[in-house]
Enzyme design. Structure first.
Site, PDB file in Angstrom:
ATOM      1  N   GLU A 264     -19.753   6.519  -8.848  1.00  0.00           N
ATOM      2  CA  GLU A 264     -18.665   5.810  -9.524  1.00  0.00           C
ATOM      3  C   GLU A 264     -19.178   5.221 -10.831  1.00  0.00           C
ATOM      4  OE1 GLU A 264     -16.996   3.021  -6.711  1.00  0.00           O
ATOM      5  OE2 GLU A 264     -16.576   4.587  -5.261  1.00  0.00           O
ATOM      6  N   HIS A 283     -11.443   2.928  -7.240  1.00  0.00           N
ATOM      7  CA  HIS A 283     -11.939   1.924  -6.281  1.00  0.00           C
ATOM      8  C   HIS A 283     -11.129   0.622  -6.382  1.00  0.00           C
ATOM      9  CE1 HIS A 283     -15.741   0.873  -3.810  1.00  0.00           C
ATOM     10  NE2 HIS A 283     -14.699   0.180  -3.374  1.00  0.00           N
TER      11      HIS A 283
HETATM   12  N1  LIG Z   1     -11.705   0.950  -1.233  1.00  0.00           N
HETATM   13  C1  LIG Z   1     -11.812  -0.369  -1.143  1.00  0.00           C
HETATM   14  O1  LIG Z   1     -11.436  -1.083  -2.067  1.00  0.00           O
HETATM   15  C2  LIG Z   1     -12.379  -0.984   0.099  1.00  0.00           C
HETATM   16  C3  LIG Z   1     -12.126  -2.333   0.377  1.00  0.00           C
HETATM   17  C4  LIG Z   1     -12.600  -2.881   1.590  1.00  0.00           C
HETATM   18  C5  LIG Z   1     -13.346  -2.096   2.463  1.00  0.00           C
HETATM   19  N2  LIG Z   1     -13.609  -0.797   2.148  1.00  0.00           N
HETATM   20  C6  LIG Z   1     -14.376   0.060   3.069  1.00  0.00           C
HETATM   21  O2  LIG Z   1     -13.577   0.325   4.208  1.00  0.00           O
HETATM   22  C7  LIG Z   1     -14.425   0.679   5.308  1.00  0.00           C
HETATM   23  C8  LIG Z   1     -13.939   0.008   6.589  1.00  0.00           C
HETATM   24  O3  LIG Z   1     -13.928  -1.401   6.428  1.00  0.00           O
HETATM   25  P1  LIG Z   1     -13.592  -2.375   7.666  1.00  0.00           P
HETATM   26  O4  LIG Z   1     -13.529  -3.751   7.102  1.00  0.00           O
HETATM   27  O5  LIG Z   1     -12.462  -1.839   8.475  1.00  0.00           O
HETATM   28  O6  LIG Z   1     -14.950  -2.237   8.509  1.00  0.00           O
HETATM   29  P2  LIG Z   1     -15.169  -2.535  10.070  1.00  0.00           P
HETATM   30  O7  LIG Z   1     -16.628  -2.779  10.219  1.00  0.00           O
HETATM   31  O8  LIG Z   1     -14.219  -3.574  10.559  1.00  0.00           O
HETATM   32  O9  LIG Z   1     -14.787  -1.150  10.785  1.00  0.00           O
HETATM   33  C9  LIG Z   1     -15.558   0.016  10.627  1.00  0.00           C
HETATM   34  C10 LIG Z   1     -15.405   0.794  11.918  1.00  0.00           C
HETATM   35  O10 LIG Z   1     -16.035   2.073  11.751  1.00  0.00           O
HETATM   36  C11 LIG Z   1     -16.542   2.423  13.047  1.00  0.00           C
HETATM   37  N3  LIG Z   1     -17.505   3.501  12.921  1.00  0.00           N
HETATM   38  C12 LIG Z   1     -18.820   3.427  12.593  1.00  0.00           C
HETATM   39  N4  LIG Z   1     -19.354   4.668  12.609  1.00  0.00           N
HETATM   40  C13 LIG Z   1     -18.359   5.523  12.962  1.00  0.00           C
HETATM   41  C14 LIG Z   1     -18.294   6.943  13.133  1.00  0.00           C
HETATM   42  N5  LIG Z   1     -19.372   7.721  12.959  1.00  0.00           N
HETATM   43  N6  LIG Z   1     -17.096   7.488  13.477  1.00  0.00           N
HETATM   44  C15 LIG Z   1     -16.000   6.712  13.641  1.00  0.00           C
HETATM   45  N7  LIG Z   1     -16.020   5.357  13.540  1.00  0.00           N
HETATM   46  C16 LIG Z   1     -17.183   4.781  13.172  1.00  0.00           C
HETATM   47  C17 LIG Z   1     -17.112   1.121  13.589  1.00  0.00           C
HETATM   48  O11 LIG Z   1     -17.246   1.163  14.987  1.00  0.00           O
HETATM   49  C18 LIG Z   1     -16.065   0.099  13.141  1.00  0.00           C
HETATM   50  O12 LIG Z   1     -15.105  -0.130  14.159  1.00  0.00           O
HETATM   51  C19 LIG Z   1     -15.842   0.297   4.875  1.00  0.00           C
HETATM   52  O13 LIG Z   1     -16.516   1.460   4.445  1.00  0.00           O
HETATM   53  C20 LIG Z   1     -15.624  -0.599   3.679  1.00  0.00           C
HETATM   54  O14 LIG Z   1     -16.721  -0.562   2.800  1.00  0.00           O
HETATM   55  C21 LIG Z   1     -13.133  -0.215   1.008  1.00  0.00           C
END
Ligand SMILES: NC(=O)c1ccc[n+]([C@@H]2O[C@H](COP(=O)([O-])OP(=O)(O)OC[C@H]3O[C@@H](n4cnc5c(N)ncnc54)[C@H](O)[C@@H]3O)[C@@H](O)[C@H]2O)c1
Length: 310
Positions: A264, A283
């Site tokens: 990015e 993003h």
């Molecule tokens: N685009 C954006 O602006 C933005 C903003 C916030 C968060 N995010 C991203 O969103 C994602 C999720 O965030 P969240 O707050 O829900 O996190 P979270 O930790 O609450 O949930 C992540 C989930 O992924 C699961 N997981 C881990 N490995 C896995 C696999 N191999 N297969 C399936 N499930 C698996 C975990 O068990 C967990 O339940 C993160 O990557 C975070 O960085 C992006």
């Protein structure tokens, strides 16, 4: 110099709440000048950053009194966590504060991709009437959404999808089959391959790590229905961009929306350039007026509590 140094943009009301309690230095572009940032950290007990500041060995060496590190966001990839742990610095992310923004982005992207009606503004204003091309849009109701990663954001997506009367599949090997997260959101827990094969819309909500890098590469994309759509608002690197571009160009996938990328900003020569049925955003899925205010006020409050305890 300040007891609290804020090196990136933070909402003014939250900055004021910090100033009311501690001497606070707020320079929203301080991250761009590491020598100035390092000098400012000489007597600082707390540092607040977004994702631009590199919190590395050099920064930590310049901040001998640092006890608290607030992150205005969720991902901690710009922070040397082991070094912070070794120094017993309390690292505080804004967990959950932007989850609703991401969940709404995902549902809007899926609806936009399935419906396919919104790309003709200039043509219609100029007297064109591309009805024949645009009457083939699809409803969300009755379609199946597949949610990969059923954490905070994944579960919020499920609740919104239910309101659109979608069927919900979820895959998350770290959440037990007996967990109420599944039943409370009426989500059917399935394996990844089954989810990919059955879903009309797949959305990714996993962290980026060795297990999830390339989770959706050519073999997994090949399992998806040819008219299914894919959304990645998790982390770049979870989807193989070249394989996705190839699938879209070949018509082996109905569409995709990406908010996050392997690099990015997206570099020149990216395979994503000029690909059909592809929505790209820089993003911003988690960034809204509301989430920015929540992120700032949450971090201000938690940094104040952490400072009071150390
Ligand atoms: N685009 C954006 O602006 C933005 C903003 C916030 C968060 N995010 C991203 O969103 C994602 C999720 O965030 P969240 O707050 O829900 O996190 P979270 O930790 O609450 O949930 C992540 C989930 O992924 C699961 N997981 C881990 N490995 C896995 C696999 N191999 N297969 C399936 N499930 C698996 C975990 O068990 C967990 O339940 C993160 O990557 C975070 O960085 C992006």
């Amino acid at each position: 110099m300040g007891q609290i140094v804020i090196a990136e943009f933070m909402e003014e009301a939250a900055v004021e709440s910090l100033r009311a309690a501690h001497h606070t230095l707020y320079q929203p572009r301080l991250f761009e000048d590491p020598p100035a940032l390092h000098a400012a950290l000489a007597g600082a007990r707390a540092l607040i950053v977004r994702n631009q500041t590199r919190v590395d060995a050099a920064l930590l060496a310049a901040a001998p009194d640092l006890k608290v590190l607030g992150r205005l966001g969720v991902g901690l990839y710009n922070i040397d966590l082991p070094a912070c742990q070794a120094r017993r610095i309390d690292v505080i992310p804004a967990s959950g504060a932007n989850a609703d923004s991401v969940a709404e982005y995902v549902i809007l992207a899926i609806g936009t991709l399935l419906r396919g009606a919104f790309g003709a503004t200039a043509e219609v204003a100029a007297g064109g009437w591309p009805r024949d091309r645009l009457i083939g849009g699809r409803e969300m109701a009755g379609k199946t959404i597949g949610i990969v990663g059923f954490g905070d954001i994944g579960r919020r997506v499920a609740r919104l999808a239910e309101a659109f009367r979608m069927r919900i599949l979820g895959h998350d090997p770290l959440i037990a089959a007996t967990h109420t997260d599944w039943t409370e959101t009426r989500t059917e827990m399935v394996g990844l391959e089954e989810l990919l094969a059955r879903a009309d819309a797949v959305t990714l909500h996993v962290p980026l790590g060795p297990e999830t890098r390339g989770l959706l590469s050519a073999p997994q994309l090949a399992l998806m229905k040819p008219d299914a759509v894919l959304v990645n608002a998790a982390r770049g690197g979870v989807v193989d961009e070249a394989a996705l571009a190839a699938a879209l160009r070949a018509g082996r996938l109905g569409g995709a929306a990406l908010d996050v990328f392997e690099t990015e900003p997206v570099p020149a020569g990216s395979p994503l350039a000029g690909v059909p049925n592809l929505l790209l955003t820089p993003h911003v899925a988690g960034a809204t007026v509301e989430s920015n205010a929540r992120v700032s006020s949450l971090i201000a409050a938690r940094v104040l509590v952490a400072l009071a305890m150390c």
